[in-house]
Structures are given as C-alpha cells and as structure tokens.
Design a protein around this motif. Structure first.
Motif: not given
Length: 159
Positions: A74-89
C-alpha cells in the motif's frame, strides 16, 4: 499509468503525473488483511482445539507477515512522479518515502530509452543531462512507457 497530462493555454507549462497501478485502496487493503487474519485465526483455533497448541505462534507470525506485506504494498502504490516542463526547465519530482526533485535545463535535456537486447527485462526511460539522469515511468508497462516518451518529446518541443 499516466493520470494527467495537462498543458494550460494560459501558462507555458506542461505537467505529467505518473502513478503506479493501484489495485486496492487503503480501506480495501485493511479489509483484505482482516479477512486473511480471520481465516488464519480460525484454522489455528481449530488445530488448537485438537491439542496442537504449537500452531498458534506460527499462525501469529503468518498474520504479522501478511500485514507487513500488505502495508508495504500500500505504501509503494502511493508513490508518484511529477514532471513539470516550462519554457526553460524540466523538473522531475519523485514522491516516495523521501521526496526528491531534479531540475534539468531544457536545451540540454536528453531522453534515453534503454531496451534489453534479449527482451527479458522492461525498458528504462531516462531523462537528464550532463551525466545526471533520472528514471521516469518505472511503474509503467511497455506501451505506457512508449506513450510517456512520446508525450515528453512533444511537450518539450511544444513549449
């Protein structure tokens, strides 16, 4: 599983949120544990009534191990990755037990997809620059990883 791919027309930012497949909610996990604990306790009580008292400690250890396994899943199932892409980074935020964030300059960014030559192991999708790479989409199946690579390339080129 990619839950959200949002690109606002107001701002020049794209956000990709990657979650693993969650089979059970936390409430369902607790009910599953209680079901296993009840069944194991019923079997142990039956053998105890027959005079095999040595079954009780092993049944207790079995219930404990099942509880630990369900909790870890249950702990591992709540991991997530967020990728934010803006104009420079491009920022990769990995929210596991310890939240980590890596930031890469968009003009130097490389997207690498390592495939196993024999096809025994899943491919790895790496993004990064200057020798520092982060694996993204490690929870995804091959088709979803291909879609993520395509979405990343189009989001980087589009902004």
């Amino acid at each position: 599983m990619i839950l959200r791919d949002s690109q606002n027309s107001d701002s020049d930012e794209a956000v990709l949120i990657i979650n693993p497949n969650r089979n059970l909610t936390w409430q369902q996990s607790k009910w599953l544990f209680l079901l296993f604990a009840f069944c194991c306790s019923a079997v142990a009580a039956y053998f105890y009534s027959l005079g095999a008292w040595l079954v009780l400690p092993f049944a207790g250890m079995e219930i404990l191990l099942i509880g630990i396994a369900i909790y870890c899943q249950s702990c591992c199932a709540h991991n997530q990755q967020i990728i934010r892409i803006d104009s420079k980074h491009v920022r990769v935020i990995d929210s596991g037990r310890v939240e980590t964030e890596k930031c890469f300059h968009k003009s130097w960014l490389k997207i690498i997809r390592n495939r196993d030559p024999k096809g025994w192991y899943p491919s790895r999708l790496l993004i990064g620059s200057h020798g520092q790479f982060v694996e993204v989409g490690k929870y995804l199946i091959e088709e979803e990883r291909e879609t993520l690579a395509h979405n990343l390339k189009s989001a980087i080129e589009g902004i």
